[in-house]
Design an enzyme around this catalytic site. Structure first.
Site, PDB file in Angstrom:
ATOM      1  N   GLU A  28       0.844  -1.198   0.000  1.00  0.00           N
ATOM      2  CA  GLU A  28       0.000   0.000   0.000  1.00  0.00           C
ATOM      3  C   GLU A  28       0.883   1.253   0.000  1.00  0.00           C
ATOM      4  O   GLU A  28       1.871   1.301   0.708  1.00  0.00           O
ATOM      5  CB  GLU A  28      -0.894  -0.019   1.251  1.00  0.00           C
TER       6      GLU A  28
ATOM      7  N   ARG B 201      -0.996   7.881   1.543  1.00  0.00           N
ATOM      8  CA  ARG B 201      -0.449   8.841   2.496  1.00  0.00           C
ATOM      9  C   ARG B 201      -1.538   9.156   3.516  1.00  0.00           C
ATOM     10  O   ARG B 201      -2.678   9.450   3.116  1.00  0.00           O
ATOM     11  CB  ARG B 201      -0.080  10.151   1.787  1.00  0.00           C
ATOM     12  N   GLU B 202      -1.202   9.083   4.791  1.00  0.00           N
ATOM     13  CA  GLU B 202      -2.194   9.475   5.795  1.00  0.00           C
ATOM     14  C   GLU B 202      -2.578  10.924   5.564  1.00  0.00           C
ATOM     15  O   GLU B 202      -1.754  11.745   5.173  1.00  0.00           O
ATOM     16  CB  GLU B 202      -1.637   9.280   7.203  1.00  0.00           C
TER      17      GLU B 202
ATOM     18  N   ASN C  99       9.677   3.923  -0.055  1.00  0.00           N
ATOM     19  CA  ASN C  99       9.670   4.728   1.172  1.00  0.00           C
ATOM     20  C   ASN C  99      11.064   5.208   1.548  1.00  0.00           C
ATOM     21  O   ASN C  99      11.244   6.338   1.983  1.00  0.00           O
ATOM     22  CB  ASN C  99       9.058   3.933   2.331  1.00  0.00           C
TER      23      ASN C  99
ATOM     24  N   GLY D 194      12.378  20.881   6.837  1.00  0.00           N
ATOM     25  CA  GLY D 194      11.521  21.022   8.017  1.00  0.00           C
ATOM     26  C   GLY D 194      12.157  20.395   9.230  1.00  0.00           C
ATOM     27  O   GLY D 194      13.391  20.358   9.362  1.00  0.00           O
TER      28      GLY D 194
ATOM     29  N   CYS E  20       5.510   5.220   8.921  1.00  0.00           N
ATOM     30  CA  CYS E  20       6.125   4.484   7.813  1.00  0.00           C
ATOM     31  C   CYS E  20       7.606   4.777   7.598  1.00  0.00           C
ATOM     32  O   CYS E  20       8.423   3.871   7.715  1.00  0.00           O
ATOM     33  CB  CYS E  20       5.350   4.742   6.531  1.00  0.00           C
TER      34      CYS E  20
ATOM     35  N   LYS F  26       2.019  15.015  10.580  1.00  0.00           N
ATOM     36  CA  LYS F  26       1.665  15.880   9.458  1.00  0.00           C
ATOM     37  C   LYS F  26       0.219  16.330   9.637  1.00  0.00           C
ATOM     38  O   LYS F  26      -0.487  15.793  10.506  1.00  0.00           O
ATOM     39  CB  LYS F  26       1.878  15.170   8.122  1.00  0.00           C
TER      40      LYS F  26
HETATM   41  P1  NAD Z   1      -2.625   0.279  12.434  1.00  0.00           P
HETATM   42  O1  NAD Z   1      -1.790   0.030  13.617  1.00  0.00           O
HETATM   43  O2  NAD Z   1      -3.310   1.591  12.264  1.00  0.00           O
HETATM   44  O3  NAD Z   1      -3.744  -0.842  12.321  1.00  0.00           O
HETATM   45  C1  NAD Z   1      -3.520  -2.204  12.471  1.00  0.00           C
HETATM   46  C2  NAD Z   1      -4.826  -2.850  12.909  1.00  0.00           C
HETATM   47  O4  NAD Z   1      -4.660  -4.265  12.876  1.00  0.00           O
HETATM   48  C3  NAD Z   1      -5.243  -2.499  14.337  1.00  0.00           C
HETATM   49  O5  NAD Z   1      -6.583  -2.050  14.338  1.00  0.00           O
HETATM   50  C4  NAD Z   1      -5.107  -3.824  15.084  1.00  0.00           C
HETATM   51  O6  NAD Z   1      -6.033  -3.979  16.140  1.00  0.00           O
HETATM   52  C5  NAD Z   1      -5.345  -4.815  13.980  1.00  0.00           C
HETATM   53  N1  NAD Z   1      -4.829  -6.158  14.232  1.00  0.00           N
HETATM   54  C6  NAD Z   1      -3.609  -6.523  14.710  1.00  0.00           C
HETATM   55  N2  NAD Z   1      -3.512  -7.864  14.747  1.00  0.00           N
HETATM   56  C7  NAD Z   1      -4.671  -8.359  14.285  1.00  0.00           C
HETATM   57  C8  NAD Z   1      -5.175  -9.670  14.077  1.00  0.00           C
HETATM   58  N3  NAD Z   1      -4.445 -10.743  14.345  1.00  0.00           N
HETATM   59  N4  NAD Z   1      -6.433  -9.817  13.607  1.00  0.00           N
HETATM   60  C9  NAD Z   1      -7.180  -8.734  13.332  1.00  0.00           C
HETATM   61  N5  NAD Z   1      -6.763  -7.471  13.501  1.00  0.00           N
HETATM   62  C10 NAD Z   1      -5.525  -7.285  13.956  1.00  0.00           C
HETATM   63  O7  NAD Z   1      -1.668   0.015  11.185  1.00  0.00           O
HETATM   64  P2  NAD Z   1      -1.657   0.771   9.759  1.00  0.00           P
HETATM   65  O8  NAD Z   1      -1.078   2.129   9.889  1.00  0.00           O
HETATM   66  O9  NAD Z   1      -2.978   0.584   9.108  1.00  0.00           O
HETATM   67  O10 NAD Z   1      -0.562  -0.121   8.998  1.00  0.00           O
HETATM   68  C11 NAD Z   1      -0.826  -1.445   8.587  1.00  0.00           C
HETATM   69  C12 NAD Z   1       0.289  -1.883   7.660  1.00  0.00           C
HETATM   70  O11 NAD Z   1       0.275  -1.082   6.473  1.00  0.00           O
HETATM   71  C13 NAD Z   1       1.706  -1.715   8.245  1.00  0.00           C
HETATM   72  O12 NAD Z   1       2.510  -2.753   7.781  1.00  0.00           O
HETATM   73  C14 NAD Z   1       2.163  -0.402   7.658  1.00  0.00           C
HETATM   74  O13 NAD Z   1       3.569  -0.319   7.549  1.00  0.00           O
HETATM   75  C15 NAD Z   1       1.539  -0.448   6.272  1.00  0.00           C
HETATM   76  N6  NAD Z   1       1.288   0.869   5.687  1.00  0.00           N
HETATM   77  C16 NAD Z   1       0.853   1.895   6.453  1.00  0.00           C
HETATM   78  C17 NAD Z   1       0.590   3.127   5.879  1.00  0.00           C
HETATM   79  C18 NAD Z   1       0.124   4.279   6.713  1.00  0.00           C
HETATM   80  O14 NAD Z   1       0.197   5.416   6.237  1.00  0.00           O
HETATM   81  N7  NAD Z   1      -0.347   4.068   7.939  1.00  0.00           N
HETATM   82  C19 NAD Z   1       0.788   3.303   4.497  1.00  0.00           C
HETATM   83  C20 NAD Z   1       1.206   2.220   3.734  1.00  0.00           C
HETATM   84  C21 NAD Z   1       1.460   1.021   4.343  1.00  0.00           C
END
Ligand code: NAD
Length: 440
Positions: A154, A157-158, A214, A259, A266, A326
């Site tokens: 994925e 961007r947040e 990244n 900045g 990430c 951000k």
């Molecule tokens: P997050 O911490 O916001 O969410 C993870 C969710 O998974 C939580 O709600 C947690 O309760 C749930 N979870 C954990 N174990 C579980 C299980 N066994 N069964 C069901 N639910 C479970 O994480 P995120 O920011 O959404 O990131 C998820 C992945 O995506 C990471 O690997 C991250 O690096 C990647 N990613 C994040 C972003 C971003 O901007 N946040 C962008 C691209 C990729």
């Protein structure tokens, strides 16, 4: 298609919402009972512009549902997404415990052939690992289902996650079995129709693409931050340098903004993780390692500059605007504000803080600093009786501050603009001892 998404965080929930929006039937699964209870009641656990509206619409039309019960959640699915966290371990490598727990849960509960798509950011080889975990469980339990694990990282961007998920710059799909290519095309048919580029490759390449992307962006930010430090010393203007550099389309202006250092869930974790992956394979990623240390230095430099210009901050009160890493997000994971606030408190200051969406998370992330951090309800409260303003996050509401009013309540008039929001404001240097980044 019938789709399950495990993990309802920033990635899983937005991805689930968008997949339902483009016509699939989605069920989102999370182990966090409160989150699921809230989602069932239409309460969205994260702040992401546009998400609430899309979810509301698709919940109403039953296109998206929520459960904590994995068996129930995957029983009818054609495809299961894994979108759980992969936080950094002590040594910087990615912690795969949540991904592996998903693998185990899927293995125990599937009752037919299935495609598993990994959306989490994971080290190279994780696809194989997940496949092996599931297959060995199935073998042990004499269940004969075919599983395919696909890598589909994925890039959202947040703060812009909904837009990014609806209109991604590219969709990367790493597979080991070409027979399921059709299924992937069906899954993303709405995007393919809209000419969004789809890159099919093998699983390891796909896993690498995410980290390489990244890390590159992190290098770009650290690069311009490093240039900004020199620019300040030699009396050059980093904003102009970046603008002119960016006009060259080989460089591009994006991610050339100096900045307070990069943060978020990430870049810090993914740069460290790729360095750790490389070490395991006997490689040193020196450029990425330098970007990581330059980023740490950048955050330290912000504190040093404040201390130096204010001639010490012992016993002084400083107002911090912005906590999240951000704007347009409530996420404070690895936000530069944390290091900056810790640094200021360590040097003896008390800080007053305000952030449009970061207060809740800020209260527990900064708890260890006790009474040295005062949480306020708005900009005005935050900037009353302080000797300096430190603008850390460029939220929209910080872009047009009424300084003529604000200044009346200040004890001194230092203004450290770590996002260069007021660089072009002609009055600012008359009102304040104004210190932007990378510009004298
Ligand atoms: P997050 O911490 O916001 O969410 C993870 C969710 O998974 C939580 O709600 C947690 O309760 C749930 N979870 C954990 N174990 C579980 C299980 N066994 N069964 C069901 N639910 C479970 O994480 P995120 O920011 O959404 O990131 C998820 C992945 O995506 C990471 O690997 C991250 O690096 C990647 N990613 C994040 C972003 C971003 O901007 N946040 C962008 C691209 C990729």
């Amino acid at each position: 298609m019938k789709i399950s998404v495990i993990g309802t965080g920033y990635v899983g929930l937005v991805q689930g919402a968008i997949l339902s929006e483009v016509g699939h039937d989605v069920i989102c699964i999370d182990i966090d009972e409160l989150k699921i209870k809230n989602l069932k009641n239409g309460i969205i656990p994260i702040y992401e512009p546009g998400l609430e509206k899309i979810l509301e619409k698709n919940i109403k039309s039953d296109k998206i549902k929520f459960t904590t019960d994995i068996k129930e959640g995957i029983k009818d699915s054609d495809i299961i997404f894994i979108a759980v966290g992969t936080p950094p371990k002590e040594d910087g490598s990615a912690d795969l415990q949540y991904v592996l727990r998903c693998a185990k849960d899927i293995a125990k509960n599937i009752e037919k052939d299935i495609i598993i798509i990994n959306k989490s950011t994971v080290p190279v080889g994780t696809g194989e690992l997940v496949e092996r975990e599931i297959n060995s469980y199935l073998e042990m339990n004499k269940k004969n289902y075919r599983i395919d694990v696909v890598s589909n990282p994925e890039f959202l961007r947040e703060g812009k996650a909904v837009l990014d998920c609806l209109n991604p710059s590219r969709i990367v799909i790493g597979l080991e079995n070409d027979e399921i290519k059709d299924k992937m095309e069906e899954l993303y048919s709405d995007f393919i129709k809209r000419d969004i580029p789809v890159v099919f490759t093998n699983r390891r390449t796909s896993e690498m693409i995410k980290y390489a992307s990244n890390a590159f962006l992190a290098v770009k930010i650290s690069y311009i931050n490093e240039i900004s430090a020199l620019a300040e010393k030699v009396g050059a203007d980093t904003e102009k340098i970046a603008y002119a550099m960016g006009l060259d389309d080989r460089i591009s202006p994006k991610f050339l903004k100096c900045g307070a250092g990069y943060g978020g869930s990430c870049f810090p974790k993914d740069t460290k993780a790729i360095v750790e992956i490389a070490k395991r394979y006997g490689e040193n990623l020196e450029i990425i390692e330098s970007a990581i240390s330059a980023n740490e230095k950048q955050k330290r430099k912000m504190v040093e500059k404040i201390v130096e210009k204010m001639e010490g901050i012992e016993g002084k009160q400083i107002g911090i605007l912005g906590l999240t890493f951000k704007p347009e997000t409530d996420d404070m994971r690895e936000a530069p504000s944390i290091d900056i606030i810790e640094g200021l408190v360590k040097k003896g200051a008390t800080v007053k803080v305000y952030c449009p969406k970061g207060m809740e998370e800020g209260k527990w992330r900064l708890k260890h600093l006790g009474e040295k951090v005062i949480f306020t309800e708005n900009t005005q409260q935050c900037l009353t009786n302080v000797e300096a303003i430190v603008l850390v996050t460029e939220w929209e509401e910080f872009k047009n501050l009424e300084f003529s009013k604000i200044i009346e309540n200040l004890k001194d008039n230092f203004f450290f603009d770590l996002r260069n929001l007021y660089l072009e404001d002609k009055e600012i240097r008359k009102l304040f001892k104004y210190y932007p980044v990378g510009v004298k």
